[in-house]
Every structure is written in structure tokens, then in C-alpha cells.
Design a protein around this motif. Structure first.
Motif, PDB file in Angstrom:
ATOM      1  N   GLY A 378      10.450  25.621  29.588  1.00 64.91           N
ATOM      2  CA  GLY A 378      11.008  26.741  28.840  1.00 64.91           C
ATOM      3  C   GLY A 378      10.715  28.082  29.468  1.00 64.91           C
ATOM      4  N   TYR A 379       9.545  28.243  30.108  1.00 63.36           N
ATOM      5  CA  TYR A 379       9.201  29.527  30.699  1.00 63.36           C
ATOM      6  C   TYR A 379      10.083  29.846  31.898  1.00 63.36           C
ATOM      7  CZ  TYR A 379       6.220  33.487  31.823  1.00 63.36           C
ATOM      8  OH  TYR A 379       5.751  34.751  32.046  1.00 63.36           O
ATOM      9  N   ALA A 380      10.622  28.802  32.529  1.00 64.90           N
ATOM     10  CA  ALA A 380      11.511  29.014  33.671  1.00 64.90           C
ATOM     11  C   ALA A 380      12.946  29.290  33.235  1.00 64.90           C
ATOM     12  CB  ALA A 380      11.484  27.796  34.600  1.00 64.90           C
ATOM     13  N   ILE A 381      13.233  29.130  31.940  1.00 59.40           N
ATOM     14  CA  ILE A 381      14.582  29.361  31.430  1.00 59.40           C
ATOM     15  C   ILE A 381      14.651  30.771  30.877  1.00 59.40           C
ATOM     16  CG2 ILE A 381      16.348  28.579  29.824  1.00 59.40           C
ATOM     17  CD1 ILE A 381      15.011  25.864  29.762  1.00 59.40           C
ATOM     18  N   PRO A 382      15.502  31.633  31.417  1.00 58.37           N
ATOM     19  CA  PRO A 382      15.622  32.989  30.873  1.00 58.37           C
ATOM     20  C   PRO A 382      15.946  32.970  29.383  1.00 58.37           C
ATOM     21  CG  PRO A 382      16.771  32.827  32.969  1.00 58.37           C
ATOM     22  CD  PRO A 382      16.354  31.430  32.597  1.00 58.37           C
ATOM     23  N   GLY A 383      15.458  33.975  28.656  1.00 60.54           N
ATOM     24  CA  GLY A 383      15.623  34.007  27.207  1.00 60.54           C
ATOM     25  C   GLY A 383      17.068  33.933  26.762  1.00 60.54           C
ATOM     26  N   THR A 384      17.956  34.597  27.490  1.00 61.61           N
ATOM     27  CA  THR A 384      19.374  34.565  27.135  1.00 61.61           C
ATOM     28  C   THR A 384      19.942  33.168  27.274  1.00 61.61           C
ATOM     29  OG1 THR A 384      19.518  36.810  28.026  1.00 61.61           O
ATOM     30  CG2 THR A 384      21.587  35.699  27.534  1.00 61.61           C
ATOM     31  N   VAL A 385      19.582  32.474  28.356  1.00 58.84           N
ATOM     32  CA  VAL A 385      20.058  31.110  28.578  1.00 58.84           C
ATOM     33  C   VAL A 385      19.534  30.191  27.478  1.00 58.84           C
ATOM     34  CG1 VAL A 385      20.001  29.157  30.172  1.00 58.84           C
ATOM     35  CG2 VAL A 385      20.228  31.479  31.059  1.00 58.84           C
ATOM     36  N   LEU A 386      18.265  30.331  27.151  1.00 60.90           N
ATOM     37  CA  LEU A 386      17.673  29.503  26.102  1.00 60.90           C
ATOM     38  C   LEU A 386      18.369  29.738  24.767  1.00 60.90           C
ATOM     39  CD1 LEU A 386      15.253  27.554  25.484  1.00 60.90           C
ATOM     40  CD2 LEU A 386      13.995  29.593  24.784  1.00 60.90           C
ATOM     41  N   ALA A 387      18.634  30.995  24.449  1.00 57.25           N
ATOM     42  CA  ALA A 387      19.268  31.324  23.172  1.00 57.25           C
ATOM     43  C   ALA A 387      20.687  30.771  23.097  1.00 57.25           C
ATOM     44  CB  ALA A 387      19.279  32.839  22.978  1.00 57.25           C
ATOM     45  N   ILE A 388      21.455  30.919  24.166  1.00 57.84           N
ATOM     46  CA  ILE A 388      22.821  30.385  24.179  1.00 57.84           C
ATOM     47  C   ILE A 388      22.796  28.866  24.010  1.00 57.84           C
ATOM     48  CG2 ILE A 388      24.825  29.987  25.666  1.00 57.84           C
ATOM     49  CD1 ILE A 388      24.834  32.745  24.536  1.00 57.84           C
ATOM     50  N   GLY A 389      21.819  28.216  24.659  1.00 55.03           N
ATOM     51  CA  GLY A 389      21.719  26.770  24.529  1.00 55.03           C
ATOM     52  C   GLY A 389      21.320  26.319  23.138  1.00 55.03           C
ATOM     53  N   LEU A 390      20.634  27.171  22.379  1.00 60.66           N
ATOM     54  CA  LEU A 390      20.189  26.805  21.038  1.00 60.66           C
ATOM     55  C   LEU A 390      21.253  27.041  19.963  1.00 60.66           C
ATOM     56  CD1 LEU A 390      16.473  28.053  20.881  1.00 60.66           C
ATOM     57  CD2 LEU A 390      17.294  25.700  20.801  1.00 60.66           C
ATOM     58  N   LEU A 391      22.258  27.845  20.253  1.00 62.24           N
ATOM     59  CA  LEU A 391      23.238  28.185  19.215  1.00 62.24           C
ATOM     60  C   LEU A 391      23.911  26.938  18.647  1.00 62.24           C
ATOM     61  CD1 LEU A 391      24.890  31.367  20.792  1.00 62.24           C
ATOM     62  CD2 LEU A 391      23.381  31.268  18.796  1.00 62.24           C
ATOM     63  N   GLY A 392      24.344  26.035  19.505  1.00 61.28           N
ATOM     64  CA  GLY A 392      25.007  24.813  19.035  1.00 61.28           C
ATOM     65  C   GLY A 392      24.091  23.897  18.238  1.00 61.28           C
ATOM     66  N   PRO A 393      22.919  23.505  18.793  1.00 60.47           N
ATOM     67  CA  PRO A 393      22.013  22.643  18.029  1.00 60.47           C
ATOM     68  C   PRO A 393      21.572  23.246  16.699  1.00 60.47           C
ATOM     69  CG  PRO A 393      21.375  22.666  20.343  1.00 60.47           C
ATOM     70  CD  PRO A 393      22.452  23.686  20.187  1.00 60.47           C
ATOM     71  N   LEU A 394      21.347  24.543  16.650  1.00 60.89           N
ATOM     72  CA  LEU A 394      20.924  25.168  15.397  1.00 60.89           C
ATOM     73  C   LEU A 394      22.036  25.118  14.354  1.00 60.89           C
ATOM     74  CD1 LEU A 394      18.964  28.276  16.748  1.00 60.89           C
ATOM     75  CD2 LEU A 394      18.018  26.194  15.742  1.00 60.89           C
ATOM     76  N   ALA A 395      23.273  25.327  14.807  1.00 58.60           N
ATOM     77  CA  ALA A 395      24.400  25.232  13.877  1.00 58.60           C
ATOM     78  C   ALA A 395      24.534  23.809  13.335  1.00 58.60           C
ATOM     79  CB  ALA A 395      25.695  25.659  14.582  1.00 58.60           C
ATOM     80  N   TRP A 396      24.332  22.820  14.205  1.00 55.85           N
ATOM     81  CA  TRP A 396      24.404  21.426  13.769  1.00 55.85           C
ATOM     82  C   TRP A 396      23.281  21.116  12.780  1.00 55.85           C
ATOM     83  CZ3 TRP A 396      21.008  17.328  14.187  1.00 55.85           C
ATOM     84  CH2 TRP A 396      21.532  16.067  13.855  1.00 55.85           C
ATOM     85  N   MET A 397      22.057  21.584  13.057  1.00 57.63           N
ATOM     86  CA  MET A 397      20.930  21.350  12.148  1.00 57.63           C
ATOM     87  C   MET A 397      21.187  21.993  10.783  1.00 57.63           C
ATOM     88  SD  MET A 397      17.626  21.952  14.633  1.00 57.63           S
ATOM     89  CE  MET A 397      17.466  21.104  16.203  1.00 57.63           C
TER      90      MET A 397
END
Length: 551
Positions: A378-397
Motif C-alpha cells: 500500500g505504501y508504494a501505491i499513490p493515494g490517488t491510485v488507492l482511492a480510485i481502486g477503492l471506489l468500486g469495492p466500497l460501493a459494492w460493500m
């Protein structure tokens, strides 16, 4: 099969480790899924007009920042370890102070300080006899060069800290032998000290470049359209999640490639020093104008990276408070920031403890070691990339929880995760879990394995051993991890901008909004609070590893 994979570890510890690793990996898998959906004609536009400029600006920015942070960090580290001069001890820890100032706050401060009608240019015109900005003005700070310089002034301590430690620990006998043979300080540095410090330089530079790549505020304020800025603008301005995911995935491939390239370049570098060689190096005293010049140059990063921007924030915050008092919104935002950061810190530290303890239980398990490495991605993943990747799973949850609650209890939960701040806690914990892993693992390495063996011989369960032995003995390491994670959470801007609930502001997002509107004086109080929070770990870091024998 199970015994081969997880010898010495219970099913519960292994399953928790597996779930944590999967949760960190989930945003990457989500990115791939969204990117595969395609963005229609938008991708053609992005590929033709957005990506070339974003890639070019990103490469130029990282190249410039890399050269400057290595030069400043390595040069200052050599100065405070190889030479003796008045004020050496103070300078050694003062060079860490820019770490307390987030990149977007430095840009925020200098945009006002270096404005054509700002205090610095106005003073210069008065001294030179000019009356108007049309007669004399400095180059615009809103440029690639300005962005490279400001980011480097903040990020060089990532190189300075490990390189200074390397210079302090490396084989002093080699350096003293070279001096005995008549080698000058310059030749000793370039032929012996610098090659030995390459691993530390590579690690520090990679961390600095990760932070530069993660930056969104400073780059956007200074007119540099990096890939991170392009991801954010594609999602916010064009409302295209697949398009943003495609850019994010492309950027993630670049990040992973850089990490693999850095490790491949250092694959054969091994440095060992015997116990008789690991004494501190003999320092030389600085004399004359050369010494004054070297110390003065080393003071410049502290002055321009910390003293000047922080002094500006203090003055502007005092003016703002004297004129309008403390805005009640600032108090609410400070409370939001502290609450979210504290919860995320506890979650990340707790998960890190579970991961590292599971790894200790299964000492020879390659699978557990792989899970810990995946959880540290996670530390190697820029915050913007991490956030964009979480939008879909969070909506599904959110949808799954709402449907289950409506079916079982007849109550709609709505956006339970995204609307409550839990999404931010998830993002912060996933991004900064690596900090907890590294700190706690270092603490565990100091606990003798004989204590584990003795407790196991007495049939003490794994959970009780963790509570009675490892938790008390690793408290200093856990406290250090919690402190670093907490401050990083308070400073995090990209993920916060994308995942915060509606009408939920933190100090970082408040500052971002004020800077976007150009009302710098209104954001000074929030910026100063963030800087003050960042000073805490710097003060603690300064207590360790400071060169001795200073005047």
C-alpha cells in the motif's frame, strides 16, 4: 498441506493475515476491473492529449527531484558526519525539520511569498529601486523548475536520514586508511564513502520519489500536470471512473517497474563491516572560508524548506486570528482530522502487529512472508491510485450491507461505509500499514526467540504469548509506528479528497480548498496545525543518531 504452509501458526492467525493482504490487494484488482470496462472515446482522448503530457511532466519531475534530493541529502549527511564545526549537532537534527512540512503546504506558502506583489518580490524591488512588477519580477514559481525545487527542499531528508546512518555505521577503518595514504577528503568521499552508501541512497531516493509521485496539491498549485493530477481531474471533472482507473493502472505499472528496477540494480550489492571496523569515523575540523561556505550551503535547505514557510504560516495565522478569531470550522476540521487519523492509526498498528506476530509464529513460512510483503504494498501505491481502486469495492460493500439490512430488518443503511468515514480509515490503514510492519518487525527482532520457545514448552497459547510477552516488549516500536502513521494520516491529501464523505472536511482538504480559491491567509491556520503535528516525530527522531563530539 496445511502443516507445510503454516507450521507453528494457528488457523486464526493465518486467516487474518490472508484477509489483510487481500484487503490491501483489493484496490489493485478493482483498478484492473474498471480499466477493463473501457471508457469509450474518452480513452482515445486521454491517450492522445492527456497521457503524453502527464507522462512527460511526471518523468521530468521525478528526474529533477531525484537528482536534487540525492545531492542535498548525501552532501549534508557527509558534512555532519565527516566534519566537526560549531553548531554541528544542531544542524544535524535541523536538517530533518522539512519532513514536518507537507509538500502542498510548502507550495501553498511560496505561492504567496513569491507572488509578484508578495513580500519577497516587493522587498527586492524596494532594495533595487524598482516601483512596479512590470519593471522587475522573479521567474514564476508556477513552473516545472519551481515544482522540482520546492518538492526537493521538503523531500531530501528521506535521503539524508538513511545515508547519515550509513556513514555513521560504515567501516571507519577504510576511510581512515585512505586518509593515511594521503587521499583528500574529496577523493575519500567519491571513491569509498559514496559507493558504500549506494544502498542507503537508493532506498532514500525511492521513498522521496514515491512521495513526489503521490503529491497532488503542490503539483496542481504549481501548474504541473503529473499523472496523479490527471487521475484526479479525470475522475472529478469528467466523472469517468474507468478513464481514471486506466490512467491509475498505467501509473501503477510504472511504479512497480521502478521498484523492481531499483531492486535489480542493487541485487549484487552487499556490504559488511566487521565488529572491529564499526567504530565512528574520525572527523576533521572545518576552517577558513571553505568551512563557512560549506556550513552556509547546508543551512539553506533548512531555511528555505522549513524556517521560511513555517515563519510565513505563523505570521499569517496570527494575522488571521487577530482579525477574525479562530474559525469554528477549523475546530470541527481539526476534530475530524484527529478522529480519523487516530482510528486509522489504531487499525493499522493492530493489523501490523498481527501480521508480524503471525510471521514470527511461522518462522520458515515463505507464504506468510509473501503475505506480509503484499500487505506492505500500500505504501508504494499513490493515494490517488488507492482511492480510485477503492471506489468500486466500497460501493459494492455499501450495496451488500444495505440489501442485507433491508431484507433482514427492513432498515436501509445507505452509504454506511462511504458515508461514515470508514472508507478513509480503510484507505489510510492500507496505505500506511507498511510503516507499522517495518517498525514492529524491527522491535520483534530484538526479542529473543528463546522466550517464545520457553513459553511454547509450557503450553502457553499463541494469543496469550502475544499479550504477555510480545506486546509489552514491543511497546517502544509500536509507539514509534503509531506516531509515524498518525502524522502521515493527518497529512494525507489525495485519498482524502476522493474518499471523504459529503460535508466532511479535514485540515488538509480545507487548506486545499483555500489554496484553490487563492485565499492563502484563510488557510494559514490549518496549514500551521498540520506542520505542528508533523514536528512531533522530528523531535523524537532528533534524539537518535545525532553525531557526538560536537561543539
Amino acid at each position: 498441506m496445511w502443516q507445510r504452509v503454516s507450521s507453528g501458526i494457528g488457523a486464526g492467525w493465518f486467516l487474518v493475515s490472508l484477509v489483510v493482504a487481500l484487503l490491501v490487494l483489493l484496490p489493485v484488482l478493482s483498478l484492473a476491473g474498471h480499466a477493463a470496462e473501457g471508457s469509450g472515446e474518452l480513452w482515445q482522448h486521454l491517450r492522445t492529449y492527456v497521457l503524453p503530457q502527464a507522462l512527460r511532466d511526471t518523468v521530468l519531475l521525478l528526474s529533477g527531484v531525484g537528482v536534487l534530493v540525492i545531492t542535498i541529502g548525501t552532501g549534508c549527511a557527509w558534512l555532519v558526519t565527516a566534519y566537526n564545526f560549531p553548531g554541528r549537532r544542531i544542524l544535524a537534527w535541523a536538517l530533518l525539520l522539512p519532513l514536518a512540512v507537507p509538500t502542498y503546504i510548502v507550495a501553498f506558502a511560496y505561492l504567496d511569498l513569491l507572488h509578484p506583489v508578495g513580500p519577497i518580490q516587493t522587498l527586492l524591488r524596494d532594495l533595487l529601486g524598482y516601483s512596479s512588477p512590470r519593471d522587475f519580477r522573479l521567474p514564476d514559481i508556477r513552473s516545472m523548475g519551481g515544482c522540482i525545487l520546492l518538492l526537493s527542499l521538503v523531500l531530501y531528508p528521506y535521503v539524508y536520514l538513511p545515508v547519515r546512518a550509513m556513514f555513521m555505521m560504515q567501516a571507519a577503518g577504510l576511510l581512515d586508511a585512505s586518509r593515511t595514504l594521503g587521499a583528500s577528503s574529496r577523493r575519500t568521499f567519491f571513491r569509498i564513502a559514496l559507493p558504500l552508501a549506494r544502498p542507503a541512497i537508493a532506498v532514500g531516493a525511492s521513498l522521496a520519489l514515491m512521495e513526489a509521485l503521490n503529491d497532488i496539491g503542490a503539483s496542481e498549485f504549481l501548474g504541473v500536470r503529473t499523472m496523479t493530477v490527471s487521475i484526479y481531474s479525470t475522475w472529478v471533472n469528467r466523472s469517468s471512473l474507468p478513464g481514471a482507473a486506466q490512467i491509475a493502472l498505467f501509473m501503477l505499472v510504472i511504479v512497480v517497474s521502478l521498484i523492481l528496477l531499483e531492486r535489480w540494480a542493487r541485487r549484487r550489492q552487499r556490504y559488511h563491516a566487521g565488529a572491529r571496523q564499526s567504530r565512528p569515523m574520525t572527523t576533521r575540523s572545518l576552517h577558513g572560508w571553505r568551512g563557512v561556505l560549506m556550513v552556509s550551503l547546508a543551512c539553506l535547505p533548512v531555511i528555505f524548506g522549513f524556517i521560511l514557510p513555517t515563519g510565513y504560516l505563523v505570521v499569517e495565522a496570527a494575522k488571521r486570528i487577530a482579525f477574525a478569531g479562530i474559525d469554528p470550522a477549523i475546530i470541527v476540521e481539526a476534530r475530524n482530522t484527529l478522529l480519523i487519523s487516530a482510528v486509522a492509526t489504531l487499525v493499522a498498528t493492530g493489523l501490523a502487529f498481527i501480521l508480524i506476530y503471525s510471521l514470527r509464529l511461522a518462522r520458515e513460512s515463505a507464504l506468510l512472508r509473501t503475505l506480509v510483503r503484499v500487505a506492505s504494498l500500500g505504501y508504494a501505491i499513490p493515494g490517488t491510485v488507492l482511492a480510485i481502486g477503492l471506489l468500486g469495492p466500497l460501493a459494492w460493500m455499501d450495496a451488500a450491507i444495505d440489501n442485507s439490512s433491508s431484507w433482514l430488518f427492513g432498515v436501509s443503511t445507505g452509504l454506511l461505509i462511504s458515508g461514515s468515514g470508514a472508507a478513509l480509515v480503510y484507505a489510510y490503514a492500507a496505505r500506511f500499514l507498511a510503516i507499522g510492519n517495518g517498525s514492529i518487525e524491527a522491535g520483534f527482532n530484538k526479542i529473543p526467540l528463546s522466550l517464545d520457545d520457553a513459553a511454547r514448552s509450557l503450553n502457553v497459547p499463541a494469543g496469550k504469548r502475544a499479550w504477555r510477552i510480545h506486546l509489552p516488549l514491543s511497546r517502544p516500536a509500536m509507539a514509534a509506528a503509531m506516531l509515524l502513521i498518525f502524522v502521515d494520516c493527518m497529512k494525507e491529501l489525495p485519498a482524502t479528497l476522493l474518499l471523504r464523505p459529503l460535508n466532511f472536511e479535514t485540515l488538509a482538504t480545507h487548506l486545499y480548498g483555500e489554496a484553490a480559491r487563492g485565499s492563502y491567509e484563510s488557510g494559514a491556520v490549518a496549514a500551521l496545525l498540520i506542520v505542528l503535528s508533523g514536528l512531533i516525530p522530528i523531535v523524537l527522531l532528533s534524539r537518535y543518531g545525532t553525531p557526538k563530539n560536537s561543539h
